[in-house]
Each structure stands twice: as structure tokens, then as C-alpha cells.
Design an enzyme around this catalytic site. Structure first.
Site, PDB file in Angstrom:
ATOM      1  N   ARG A 115      72.307 -52.701  32.268  1.00 23.59           N
ATOM      2  CA  ARG A 115      71.084 -52.467  31.516  1.00 23.59           C
ATOM      3  C   ARG A 115      70.755 -53.616  30.575  1.00 23.59           C
ATOM      4  NH1 ARG A 115      74.013 -48.013  32.435  1.00 23.59           N
ATOM      5  NH2 ARG A 115      72.902 -46.202  33.295  1.00 23.59           N
ATOM      6  N   HIS A 142      69.734 -52.774  36.541  1.00 26.14           N
ATOM      7  CA  HIS A 142      70.134 -53.312  37.847  1.00 26.14           C
ATOM      8  C   HIS A 142      69.057 -54.175  38.514  1.00 26.14           C
ATOM      9  CE1 HIS A 142      73.865 -51.376  37.545  1.00 26.14           C
ATOM     10  NE2 HIS A 142      73.643 -50.256  38.215  1.00 26.14           N
ATOM     11  N   HIS A 146      78.004 -53.016  44.089  1.00 28.12           N
ATOM     12  CA  HIS A 146      78.004 -51.654  43.549  1.00 28.12           C
ATOM     13  C   HIS A 146      78.573 -50.651  44.554  1.00 28.12           C
ATOM     14  CE1 HIS A 146      76.476 -48.249  41.142  1.00 28.12           C
ATOM     15  NE2 HIS A 146      76.219 -49.127  40.183  1.00 28.12           N
ATOM     16  N   SER A 147      79.664 -50.996  45.205  1.00 29.58           N
ATOM     17  CA  SER A 147      80.290 -50.063  46.142  1.00 29.58           C
ATOM     18  C   SER A 147      80.937 -48.901  45.398  1.00 29.58           C
ATOM     19  CB  SER A 147      81.343 -50.774  46.991  1.00 29.58           C
ATOM     20  OG  SER A 147      80.721 -51.621  47.936  1.00 29.58           O
ATOM     21  N   TYR A 148      80.804 -47.718  45.986  1.00 25.19           N
ATOM     22  CA  TYR A 148      81.420 -46.494  45.468  1.00 25.19           C
ATOM     23  C   TYR A 148      82.655 -46.191  46.305  1.00 25.19           C
ATOM     24  CZ  TYR A 148      77.233 -45.073  42.768  1.00 25.19           C
ATOM     25  OH  TYR A 148      76.191 -44.986  41.876  1.00 25.19           O
ATOM     26  N   ASP A 184      81.662 -44.741  32.120  1.00 22.67           N
ATOM     27  CA  ASP A 184      80.617 -45.643  32.597  1.00 22.67           C
ATOM     28  C   ASP A 184      80.637 -46.865  31.684  1.00 22.67           C
ATOM     29  OD1 ASP A 184      78.548 -46.761  33.970  1.00 22.67           O
ATOM     30  OD2 ASP A 184      77.038 -45.268  33.432  1.00 22.67           O
ATOM     31  N   GLU A 236      82.719 -52.302  39.051  1.00 24.03           N
ATOM     32  CA  GLU A 236      81.706 -53.353  39.081  1.00 24.03           C
ATOM     33  C   GLU A 236      82.191 -54.566  38.284  1.00 24.03           C
ATOM     34  OE1 GLU A 236      77.861 -51.439  37.924  1.00 24.03           O
ATOM     35  OE2 GLU A 236      79.084 -49.621  38.109  1.00 24.03           O
TER      36      GLU A 236
END
Length: 350
Positions: free
Chosen positions: A80, A105, A179-181, A252, A314
């Protein structure tokens, strides 16, 4: 080792393809020229069973429709930017406010929704794809023409090597991440609350109610933010720490890394035996534990979206760094060379 290319649809007349990289061990990584998205990673468990360990969708439309950022390249600036604006060399730049009063992003159509050029890479030790894209001056409000080159390599050591290089013709901001989960249970059979995370980090950034760094750098000691000796993600969900509650009962948060290319980030799932080692040249890792995952969509395996379905690691510069002079800068100029590199090693715990 081989590379397979398949049609994946089209966007505004531009063809979208998937590229499946497979090494000699049977491990596979599939990515697409839409946003350099990693759609699937097949990795073995301790019994040799290959399953998908990242969240993704089966078609282009789902990636555009659902703003999840699954597997995508994020930029020009990851995270952000407070109030969606910044000042550079005396000029104020207003960016799109695509999350409340803030920029997130890279904007509504950041790098994650751009169609990239792609070329195959084949060497004796790896196969891969080299993506390239020129982000024009003014795209999503950012100054400068920025040439970007992103490389995904898969080798026989079961390593995914991610490199992003960037060049600009005028001063601008650049802070790229993937940004892989991840969910090491395989095919998202279970949530990630019992995954264990180890971080070589003794400091993290405090966030305000809009998830923007306040500027305060806190020490992890004595808190549920101390991952130096390993900790379950569940601890963050159960925590009464106001920072955990603030982001939806979990994490986060950006963690400042104490070391680089020395197993500084390790994620484990003891049930399957899968272990992911992440090493990087970036100053921090944002640990996002899927606290906000939800909606009517399903993943490629047909699993319904829900909280804690996967987590992101990340690797990047510090979020909102342009507004905090004591953070490492994310400004680059024509004389600078931007290179972000992260190595993901997929292995089995002893």
C-alpha cells in the site's frame, strides 16, 4: 527437462498462454504471460505424491474477475501507498485509490493484469520463461518508462528461481514481488493454521487501521511475532495482540530480514513432510496468512474460498517506504539498476 505451452484464452484480442516447466524429478511449475502469474506448482510429499501447493484458477476470466492476486507479479509498487500519492523531485503524483483511501499493489491494472512477452529458456541445469514488458510513463499514475524483465527458472534441485530486473528513464518508484499463496497440505485439502513458519527476523512493522505502516519498527521478542524458533500460524489467529486482531486475526505484516540467501524463511507442513525454503536479496517479507480470503469463487481444485486457505510470503522492499525516510528507499533513477531475486526450494523435512 521440458517446457510445454498451451492456450489459456485471450484478453482484448491478446493471446494468453500457459507455460509448464518440468524438471527431471517430476516437479512442475506452470505460469502464464498474463501478469507473470504462477498458476500451479506440483511438488512431492514425503511419500512421493505430487500435489498442487499454490492457489490458482483454471481460466483467465477467473483471474480477471476475482481480485485475489493469486500467483501474480505485483508492481510497480507492492503493498500500500498511503493516500495513493507521493512526492518526487518536487512533484506530487496521485495514484489510483483502489483500496479505500489508499493505493494497493500497483493500481487497478497493475503489472498483474498486463500481458507480457515471453520466451523460453533452456540450459543444461534449468528450464524457464523470460517475461518482458515496458510500463509506459504515466501508467497507473507512475512516472517514467520502465523496462522490466522477469525470469522464472526451475532446476533439478527443485528450486524455483525468481528474478526481476528493472530500468527507468526517469526517477520513479519500483518495488516488485510475487504474490503466490502457498498451502503445503497439497490441493488445499486443509487450511494453513498448523503450518509452521521460521523467520530470521527480530523486527516487524506496526500497522495502522488501514494496514499502512505507522513508521514504528517493533521487536518481536516476547510476542507472537517471534518466528525465530518456529511458530504455528494458528498462534496469530488465537492471539489477543491488537496487531493480529487488526488485520483479521492473523498476520499481514512486514518482517525485516536479518539474513539473506541463508534459509531465512522456512515454511513446514509436518503432516505431509513438505518444506519450503525461501531466500532473497530483499529487505523484508510480508507474511499474509489469508485472513481476508473469502467470496463466492473456488480454486482450480474446486475448493471454496475461506480464511486461512493459504499464506503469502511476499519478499520485497518495505511497504509505503516513500513516506518513511528511515525505511530503505524504493526510488530508482536512470543511473540505477533494479534487481530483486528470490529462490524457493521445495524439499522434504527430515
Amino acid at each position: 527437462m521440458e517446457i510445454r505451452t498451451n492456450d489459456f484464452g485471450s484478453i482484448n484480442g491478446q493471446k494468453i498462454y500457459t507455460y509448464t516447466l518440468e524438471n527431471n524429478n517430476g516437479m512442475r511449475l506452470t505460469c502464464t504471460n498474463l501478469g507473470c502469474i504462477v498458476t500451479e506448482i506440483l511438488a512431492p510429499d514425503r511419500n512421493g505424491m505430487f500435489e498442487n501447493i499454490v492457489l490458482g484458477f483454471n481460466n483467465v476470466e477467473d483471474y480477471i474477475r476475482n481480485k485475489t492476486y493469486f500467483g501474480a507479479l505485483i508492481g510497480r509498487v507492492a503493498g500500500r501507498i498511503g493516500q495513493g500519492k507521493f512526492e518526487l523531485e518536487g512533484k506530487v503524483y496521485q495514484l489510483p485509490k483502489n483500496e479505500g483511501n489508499n493505493h494497493l499493489h500497483g493500481g487497478y491494472q497493475g503489472l498483474h493484469e498486463r500481458v507480457w512477452d515471453a520466451e523460453e529458456i533452456k540450459t543444461d541445469s534449468a528450464v524457464g520463461i523470460r517475461f518482458s514488458y515496458v510500463s509506459p510513463d504515466g501508467e497507473e499514475g507512475y512516472p517514467g518508462n520502465v523496462r522490466l524483465q522477469v525470469t522464472y527458472l526451475l532446476n533439478n534441485d527443485n528450486q524455483w528461481i525468481f528474478t526481476c530486473k528493472g530500468y527507468t528513464d526517469q526517477k520513479t518508484l519500483l518495488n516488485i514481488t510475487n504474490h503466490s499463496y502457498f498451502n503445503l497440505s497439497g490441493n488445499a485439502k486443509k487450511d494453513i493454521l498448523n503450518h509452521e513458519l521460521t523467520l530470521k527476523s527480530h523486527r516487524f512493522l506496526e500497522l495502522d487501521k488501514q494496514f499502512i505502516p505507522t513508521g514504528k519498527i517493533s521487536h518481536v521478542e516476547g510476542s507472537v511475532f517471534d518466528f525465530r524458533n518456529s511458530r504455528k500460524i494458528l498462534d496469530g489467529k488465537l492471539s489477543q495482540n491488537e496487531q493480529n486482531i487488526l488485520v483479521g486475526n492473523g498476520y499481514d505484516h512486514p518482517f525485516l530480514l536479518d539474513d539473506h540467501f541463508n534459509e531465512e524463511i522456512i515454511l513446514r507442513d509436518h503432516e505431509t513432510g513438505r518444506k519450503l525454503i525461501v531466500e532473497t536479496n530483499q529487505p523484508c517479507v510480508v507474511v499474509y496468512t489469508g485472513n481476508q480470503i473469502g467470496g463466492e469463487y473456488q480454486t482450480a481444485e474446486g475448493v471454496k474460498a475461506k480464511k486461512y486457505l493459504a499464506l503469502c510470503l511476499e519478499t520485497q522492499g518495505l511497504p509505503d517506504a516513500i513516506h518513511h525516510s528511515h525505511f530503505p528507499p524504493i526510488i530508482i533513477g536512470p543511473e540505477d539498476y533494479y534487481e530483486a531475486k528470490t529462490i524457493y526450494t521445495f524439499t522434504i523435512d527430515d
